[in-house]
Structures are given as structure tokens and as C-alpha cells.
Design a protein around this motif. Structure first.
Motif, PDB file in Angstrom:
ATOM      1  N   ILE A   1       0.841  -1.201   0.000  1.00 50.52           N
ATOM      2  CA  ILE A   1       0.000   0.000   0.000  1.00 50.52           C
ATOM      3  C   ILE A   1       0.871   1.243   0.000  1.00 50.52           C
ATOM      4  CG2 ILE A   1      -1.644   1.343   1.382  1.00 50.52           C
ATOM      5  CD1 ILE A   1      -2.777  -1.378   2.354  1.00 50.52           C
ATOM      6  N   ILE A   2       1.862   1.257   0.881  1.00 48.01           N
ATOM      7  CA  ILE A   2       2.760   2.409   0.971  1.00 48.01           C
ATOM      8  C   ILE A   2       3.557   2.570  -0.318  1.00 48.01           C
ATOM      9  CG2 ILE A   2       4.800   3.298   2.170  1.00 48.01           C
ATOM     10  CD1 ILE A   2       3.654   1.943   4.718  1.00 48.01           C
ATOM     11  N   GLY A   3       4.014   1.458  -0.878  1.00 48.28           N
ATOM     12  CA  GLY A   3       4.777   1.513  -2.118  1.00 48.28           C
ATOM     13  C   GLY A   3       3.969   2.064  -3.269  1.00 48.28           C
ATOM     14  N   ASP A   4       2.712   1.624  -3.394  1.00 54.14           N
ATOM     15  CA  ASP A   4       1.863   2.133  -4.470  1.00 54.14           C
ATOM     16  C   ASP A   4       1.498   3.595  -4.243  1.00 54.14           C
ATOM     17  OD1 ASP A   4       1.899  -0.108  -6.024  1.00 54.14           O
ATOM     18  OD2 ASP A   4       0.039  -0.936  -5.252  1.00 54.14           O
ATOM     19  N   PHE A   5       1.294   3.981  -2.999  1.00 49.83           N
ATOM     20  CA  PHE A   5       1.021   5.383  -2.671  1.00 49.83           C
ATOM     21  C   PHE A   5       2.159   6.266  -3.183  1.00 49.83           C
ATOM     22  CE2 PHE A   5       1.327   8.930   0.446  1.00 49.83           C
ATOM     23  CZ  PHE A   5       0.073   9.500   0.270  1.00 49.83           C
ATOM     24  N   ASP A   6       3.379   5.801  -3.005  1.00 51.02           N
ATOM     25  CA  ASP A   6       4.541   6.566  -3.470  1.00 51.02           C
ATOM     26  C   ASP A   6       4.649   6.521  -4.995  1.00 51.02           C
ATOM     27  OD1 ASP A   6       7.149   7.939  -3.169  1.00 51.02           O
ATOM     28  OD2 ASP A   6       7.978   6.008  -3.804  1.00 51.02           O
TER      29      ASP A   6
ATOM     30  N   ASN B   1      -2.743   4.045   8.266  1.00 51.65           N
ATOM     31  CA  ASN B   1      -2.797   2.855   9.107  1.00 51.65           C
ATOM     32  C   ASN B   1      -1.711   1.850   8.745  1.00 51.65           C
ATOM     33  OD1 ASN B   1      -4.973   3.960  10.430  1.00 51.65           O
ATOM     34  ND2 ASN B   1      -6.514   2.784   9.296  1.00 51.65           N
ATOM     35  N   SER B   2      -1.327   1.812   7.485  1.00 51.26           N
ATOM     36  CA  SER B   2      -0.245   0.916   7.062  1.00 51.26           C
ATOM     37  C   SER B   2       1.098   1.400   7.603  1.00 51.26           C
ATOM     38  CB  SER B   2      -0.208   0.828   5.535  1.00 51.26           C
ATOM     39  OG  SER B   2      -1.378   0.206   5.041  1.00 51.26           O
ATOM     40  N   PHE B   3       1.310   2.708   7.596  1.00 48.59           N
ATOM     41  CA  PHE B   3       2.531   3.250   8.193  1.00 48.59           C
ATOM     42  C   PHE B   3       2.610   2.899   9.680  1.00 48.59           C
ATOM     43  CE2 PHE B   3       3.164   6.566   4.739  1.00 48.59           C
ATOM     44  CZ  PHE B   3       4.452   6.162   4.421  1.00 48.59           C
TER      45      PHE B   3
ATOM     46  N   GLN C   1       9.474   8.729   5.533  1.00 52.80           N
ATOM     47  CA  GLN C   1       8.198   8.090   5.828  1.00 52.80           C
ATOM     48  C   GLN C   1       7.574   8.667   7.094  1.00 52.80           C
ATOM     49  OE1 GLN C   1       9.493   3.968   5.795  1.00 52.80           O
ATOM     50  NE2 GLN C   1       8.547   3.644   3.800  1.00 52.80           N
ATOM     51  N   HIS C   2       8.396   8.962   8.094  1.00 53.21           N
ATOM     52  CA  HIS C   2       7.886   9.613   9.300  1.00 53.21           C
ATOM     53  C   HIS C   2       7.239  10.947   8.954  1.00 53.21           C
ATOM     54  CE1 HIS C   2       8.843   7.206  12.810  1.00 53.21           C
ATOM     55  NE2 HIS C   2      10.040   6.923  12.316  1.00 53.21           N
TER      56      HIS C   2
ATOM     57  N   ARG D   1       2.162  14.100   8.136  1.00 52.43           N
ATOM     58  CA  ARG D   1       1.249  14.853   7.270  1.00 52.43           C
ATOM     59  C   ARG D   1      -0.107  14.144   7.173  1.00 52.43           C
ATOM     60  NH1 ARG D   1       3.146  16.424   1.557  1.00 52.43           N
ATOM     61  NH2 ARG D   1       1.426  17.907   1.844  1.00 52.43           N
ATOM     62  N   LEU D   2      -0.070  12.833   7.071  1.00 53.55           N
ATOM     63  CA  LEU D   2      -1.311  12.067   7.015  1.00 53.55           C
ATOM     64  C   LEU D   2      -2.103  12.235   8.309  1.00 53.55           C
ATOM     65  CD1 LEU D   2       0.125   8.826   5.402  1.00 53.55           C
ATOM     66  CD2 LEU D   2      -1.664  10.231   4.391  1.00 53.55           C
ATOM     67  N   ASN D   3      -1.416  12.156   9.451  1.00 53.72           N
ATOM     68  CA  ASN D   3      -2.091  12.322  10.739  1.00 53.72           C
ATOM     69  C   ASN D   3      -2.754  13.690  10.828  1.00 53.72           C
ATOM     70  OD1 ASN D   3      -1.469   9.802  11.794  1.00 53.72           O
ATOM     71  ND2 ASN D   3       0.478  10.491  12.663  1.00 53.72           N
ATOM     72  N   ALA D   4      -2.021  14.700  10.427  1.00 51.89           N
ATOM     73  CA  ALA D   4      -2.552  16.059  10.509  1.00 51.89           C
ATOM     74  C   ALA D   4      -3.778  16.222   9.608  1.00 51.89           C
ATOM     75  CB  ALA D   4      -1.475  17.064  10.124  1.00 51.89           C
ATOM     76  N   ALA D   5      -3.681  15.666   8.397  1.00 51.46           N
ATOM     77  CA  ALA D   5      -4.786  15.801   7.443  1.00 51.46           C
ATOM     78  C   ALA D   5      -6.029  15.049   7.912  1.00 51.46           C
ATOM     79  CB  ALA D   5      -4.352  15.298   6.076  1.00 51.46           C
ATOM     80  N   LEU D   6      -5.842  13.817   8.366  1.00 51.56           N
ATOM     81  CA  LEU D   6      -6.990  12.998   8.752  1.00 51.56           C
ATOM     82  C   LEU D   6      -7.568  13.409  10.098  1.00 51.56           C
ATOM     83  CD1 LEU D   6      -5.666   9.531   7.529  1.00 51.56           C
ATOM     84  CD2 LEU D   6      -7.526  10.866   6.524  1.00 51.56           C
TER      85      LEU D   6
END
Length: 221
Positions: free
Chosen positions: A151-156, A183-185, A200-201, A206-211
Motif C-alpha cells: 500500500i505504501i509503495g503504491d502510494f509513493d 494505518n499501514s505506516f 516516511q515519518h 502529514r497524514l495524521n494532521a490531514a486525517l
């Protein structure tokens, strides 16, 4: 979208016909839900699983390498309905507290979806994530790490981090993508011996802040 090695678990199932039939799939899944006891549910689940796997083989033959090649409207519609039938199948076996069965059903759901909506990460990421969660719960750590990592790889690779730069409210599809990645991170940080890189951190923050800034749904506590 990269195709995960799910299909190898589904070899050896005999096909009785070559017709896609999502209606029959839903009927068989309903029998799992309606079973009067666990033994009957397990028997119904075995029948549903065999049928769904045979449908997966038929869909794989019929999808014509979509989206690289054209696909008929009937095959796409039936394939999409079958992917949702697999989701319902996973819910049904989970309702009977059968985690191993849920793992197989979620793997099947992701594989089915990959045949016709592989280019829609909002369709694939949540299904792969659910399967990875099941794998983790069953002690299949290597499989879980592969799922989270894909999931993380495809996101990138798909450049989906650009979603975070949008000044518009996130769509439901974007929320599904970002939630699965966040959630995968979190899972990889917990499971991987290597942990997360600095980059990645940063993305995770950024994901935490956005969600975390999203309004809470009424049914959430």
C-alpha cells in the motif's frame, strides 16, 4: 496498481462453468449469514468460497488485461459486484469469529477487485489493508508486512502524496486512500524491524494532521 501474490492460494479449484454470476455469489454468502449454527456456517462458507474462487478464475480469463485492454460492460459490472460479494463474505465469516476464514475472504476480495479496478487505489488499498490486518492477527507477520508495504509503495509510485497538497476538502475516495496508507505506516512502524525512514515519518505526520482535522462522523465516539 501492483498485483499482490494472492492468486497462488486459489489454485486447484475446479470450475463448473464459465459464466460470471454475482447473483449466485450473493445467495451463497447470504447462506453463511443465515446459518443456524457454526457447523452449518462453516459448511456454507466452504461452498461460497469454492464458488467465488471459480468466479475469480472466470473473471481473470474474461477481464482481458483491463485496463490496458478493453473490457465488456457485463464483465466489469459482474466483476465489481463479485468483489463486493467477497467483501460481504468476509463480513459474514468474521461474524462467526472465523479469523482464518476472514483472511481468506479478504484476500479473495482484493484479488477479485484487482481484476477490474486495479487502477482505483480507493478500491484496492482498503481491501489489502483489511487482509493485512487479518494476517497480523493470525501471526502471519511476513504476509502482513508485505500487504502494508505494498500500500505504501503504491502510494509513493502513483504520486498520491499530492492529495495532501489539495486546498479542497478530501473526497470520500481520497479519505479511503489516506486512511489505508496512514494505518499501514502505523502497522509497519510496529512490525518492521527496520521501522520507518525519516521521509516516511514525515509523510505519516502529514497524514495524521490531514486525517485528524476531518470532522468526526455522527456514529463515531
Amino acid at each position: 496498481m501492483s498485483k499482490l501474490p494472492f492468486l497462488k492460494r486459489f489454485f486447484g479449484v475446479t470450475r463448473t462453468d464459465k459464466t460470471l454470476n454475482s447473483q449466485e455469489a450473493r445467495r451463497l454468502v447470504d447462506l453463511v449469514v443465515q446459518a443456524p449454527n457454526l457447523d452449518a456456517a462453516v459448511a456454507a462458507a466452504e461452498t461460497a468460497f469454492s464458488f467465488l474462487v471459480s468466479q475469480l478464475h472466470i473473471l481473470g480469463d474474461s477481464a482481458n488485461g483491463y485496463p490496458r485492454n478493453p473490457i465488456s460492460a457485463h464483465v466489469w459490472t459482474e466483476g465489481y459486484a463479485l468483489a463486493h460479494a467477497c467483501d460481504s463474505f468476509a463480513d459474514a465469516v468474521a461474524g462467526w469469529n472465523q479469523r482464518r476464514g476472514e483472511e481468506q475472504a479478504t484476500r479473495l476480495a482484493a484479488t477479485m477487485a484487482l481484476q477490474i479496478v486495479a487502477h482505483y487505489p480507493e478500491e484496492i488499498f482498503p481491501r489489502v489493508h483489511r487482509n493485512a490486518v487479518c494476517c497480523e492477527a493470525l501471526g502471519m507477520t511476513s504476509e502482513a508486512v508485505k500487504g502494508y508495504g505494498s500500500i505504501i509503495g503504491d502510494f509513493d509510485q502513483l504520486g498520491l502524496e499530492d492529495i495532501l497538497d489539495s486546498t479542497e476538502p478530501f473526497s470520500d475516495s481520497e479519505v479511503k486512500i489516506l486512511t489505508s496508507v496512514r494505518n499501514s505506516f502505523v502497522a509497519l512502524q510496529r512490525l518492521s524491524t527496520q521501522g520507518l525512514s525519516d521521509a516516511q515519518h514525515e509523510i505519516c505526520q502529514r497524514l495524521n494532521a490531514a486525517l485528524d482535522s476531518l470532522p468526526q462522523k455522527d456514529d463515531e465516539s
